[in-house]
Design a protein around this motif. Structure first.
Motif: not given
Length: 150
Positions: A129-150
């Motif tokens: 994803x890439x986060x921005x506000x009205x004056x800047x954008x941050x470099x693209x970033x990644x979030x790693x996730x792991x979840x268990x379906x029970x």
């Protein structure tokens, strides 16, 4: 003298880098809900700081970095369709010369999965994803996730 200036410069940049804050305006959480013995939904929620936004998964070509999901392959489940998102807002961005779809405040993405058994199933992956506000954008970033379906 040149060595002293060089040493001072290196120390200055090292210290300033150590004290620099890394701004993370987007926090992610993941949850699941088992629909029946064969299906479940993975919920991937972005909580976005006020004044910031992330882009939709459906950004047109030539626009900013779209939010995208990659799921680790597994014999325990299969993806059932595309990752869904609520209807994004849209605004014209001069830098891209187009209307760009985005999400602010909070957004929950959903991915249905078909389960290949009746046991606990681990689902993992990454969100880019890439986060921005009205004056800047941050470099693209990644979030790693792991979840268990029970």
């Amino acid at each position: 003298m040149k060595k002293a200036v060089l040493a001072f410069t290196i120390v200055f940049f090292a210290l300033s880098g150590a004290f620099a804050q890394i701004h993370t305006p987007v926090k992610w959480t993941v949850a699941t809900k088992k629909l029946n013995n064969n299906e479940a939904v993975v919920f991937i929620k972005a909580t976005i700081e006020n004044g910031w936004h992330i882009y939709s998964t459906a950004v047109p070509n030539g626009g900013p970095i779209a939010t995208s999901f990659t799921f680790a392959k597994s014999n325990d489940f299969a993806l059932n369709g595309k990752t869904l998102e609520p209807k994004p807002k849209s605004k014209y961005e001069e830098v891209f010369k187009m209307d760009v779809p985005y999400h602010s405040n909070e957004v929950v993405f959903q991915q249905k999965i078909k389960l290949n058994g009746n046991k606990a199933t681990k689902v993992s992956g990454t969100v880019e994803f890439m986060a921005c506000d009205k004056s800047q954008c941050l470099p693209p970033d990644e979030y790693s996730f792991s979840v268990t379906v029970k």
